[in-house]
Design a protein around this motif. Structure first.
Motif: not given
Lengths: 283, 283
Positions: A11-28
């Motif tokens: 569950f933790d792995r499948d809900t993980a998000i990665t912050p997009r560098p230089g774009e606050p508030g944006v996650f992939d």
């Protein structure tokens, strides 16, 4: 297999998000095909992914009130989360997050719009003055697992992937639908955990409220019941151990039904309440 | 006094909005002091104002699922609504609206963030398959009006202006709090209309779900119970005539309580369901 822990589980792995560098508030993120049911990615799983983006954006750690409007069907694969704080207070803060996926022409299509108020559940006072009582369930080992019965795919063809990730044991009294004998009442209840043994936390409660098969099945309806809107109130941090979840529908009218969920932890506390409005698309 | 009609009533005038020329989705309004209670402008009234902005922005006429997060206390006076469509579908469309008021330094302070899905209630199929039953209430003329009892201002000092705009008749069985003898249960129910006789419509249902005194009073609590989050599902267009409203609280814990409302029309249809999460600030 070793029991998974909070922070190190499927569950933790499948809900993980990665912050997009230089774009606050944006996650992939990459939405896993492991949490699909029938035609779509499970709405509670999506809510947990969205809540991760808000937890990374707001100063408070825990979802307290989360409202989501489901806009278009989500597919497994890449998604982007665009979160922004709305208001930051001393004990509560509020933000919104949009979950989007690339369309065929590359433009982003919004799947889910969430507004949520976060707080610190560990800091709440201990007072409890409740008249709510936990659902009456047979012992867990007397409730059949969701893979022991013919089940969902006989009612509506499609994916049942999510069932492999849940340890869901329905009360036989509300599982007649799985044997072709729906009870006719808008009620379903059962024991719920994650299949890898990870204990529940507030994020997993967002999954739990939408994890049971729809009440519509036990009402004898066959078809897809997509969620239009889902609001969850997380009322306390859950104790370790299995959850008990009860869902009920009282009013089916005009092609819509509401589904209320309550989630109880192993310490007999009502840890989450939710209501969703769903559309009944008969098959 | 002639009976007011939908479109020409106090509620319609006080929820009216004016589009700002050249700024699509932006509307000005003046929040009336007539809908204040205790320390704030009533949350259901605000929701109706916000819904007007969305009705003017989206292609569908009626609120179906409306989620609101209350951010800061609203005051009577000027306010601006900033609405934007999120998704437009064939039968449903979704939008968000922010309600803001000028702060002391002139900057806009957000009071309320609403996301709502609109549809056309008149176009829904007629099927009803419900197990819900209307609240049992004594006949309307046997329920005392909200101005016949000492009431709210004895429990929490502050405005009771809204009571002059409502025709609210509480079931005596749930009105003990008004006489200093709260019943101790998280239940209140009554007959509800607008004081000028205007019949209900979907917009007035947004007011109705938040129009009764808080269940906290009947639970024997004194204090302010500000709404954190409120979601309303409008399930049908109400028939003309008085509404019946029942509100219940099952779980008071950690300084929060939920308040569920259901609204029934004169044709015995469940026309709205809502749940709010409120904070209990003891006086």
């Amino acid at each position: 297999m070793a029991r998974a822990t909070i922070g190190d589980s499927e569950f933790d792995r499948d809900t993980a998000i990665t912050p997009r560098p230089g774009e606050p508030g944006v996650f992939d993120t990459t939405l896993s095909a492991g949490w699909t049911i029938i035609r779509a990615v499970n709405g509670g799983y999506l809510l947990a992914v969205a809540a991760r983006a808000l937890a990374a954006t707001l100063p408070h750690p825990d979802p307290v009130a989360v409202s989501a409007h489901y806009l278009t069907p989500t597919e497994p694969g890449p998604a982007v989360l665009r979160a922004e704080p709305v208001r930051t207070g001393r004990t509560l803060s509020t933000g919104t997050v949009r979950l989007l996926q690339p369309g065929a022409d590359g433009t982003e299509i919004e799947r889910l719009r969430v507004t949520a108020t976060f707080g610190d559940l560990a800091a709440l006072p201990d007072d409890v003055r409740t008249t709510a009582t936990p659902p009456l369930l047979p012992p867990r080992d007397r409730c059949p697992g969701s893979r022991d019965a013919p089940g969902v795919d006989r009612i509506v063809p499609g994916s049942t992937e999510i069932l492999d990730r849940l340890d869901l044991r329905l009360d036989p009294a509300t599982a007649g639908w799985a044997l072709g004998r729906p009870g006719g009442h808008g009620e379903m209840r059962g024991w719920l955990g994650l299949a890898d043994g990870r204990d529940p936390d507030p994020l997993a409660l967002l999954l739990a409220v939408d994890a049971l098969p729809p009440t519509a099945f036990e009402m004898g309806l066959r078809g897809w019941v997509p969620t239009i809107e889902l609001t969850v109130h997380v009322r306390a941090r859950p104790a370790p151990g299995p959850l008990r979840v009860a869902i009920t529908t009282r009013n089916l009218a005009g092609g819509f039904l509401e589904e209320d969920a309550e989630v109880w932890d192993s310490a007999d506390r009502l840890v989450a309440q939710s209501r969703q409005l769903a559309q009944v698309l008969l098959g």
